[in-house]
Design a protein around this motif. Structure first.
Motif: not given
Length: 61
Positions: A18-19, A34-39, A47-54, A56-61
């Motif tokens: 999950l990201l 309204g829109l609400r985003n949670q990272i 909600l489950g296993e959480v990934g590393d969004l940072g 992923l964005l750096r290309g390290n995931a």
């Protein structure tokens, strides 16, 4: 899918981790008010296993 009782969606990484979660607040006519985003991983863990969004964005995931 419902996110905090509102229509929404969950975003997942390549391995299924999950990201983020997005909820969409609607008025009585169905218009978006309204829109609400949670990272924040600490707020997503229930909600489950959480990934590393940072990473992923750096290309390290």
């Amino acid at each position: 899918m419902a996110v905090n009782g509102e229509p929404g969606l969950l975003t997942f990484g390549r391995s299924g981790e999950l990201l983020g979660a997005l909820s969409i607040e609607l008025d009585d006519e169905g218009g978006i008010t309204g829109l609400r985003n949670q990272i924040n991983p600490d707020k997503l863990r229930h909600l489950g296993e959480v990934g590393d969004l940072g990473a992923l964005l750096r290309g390290n995931a």
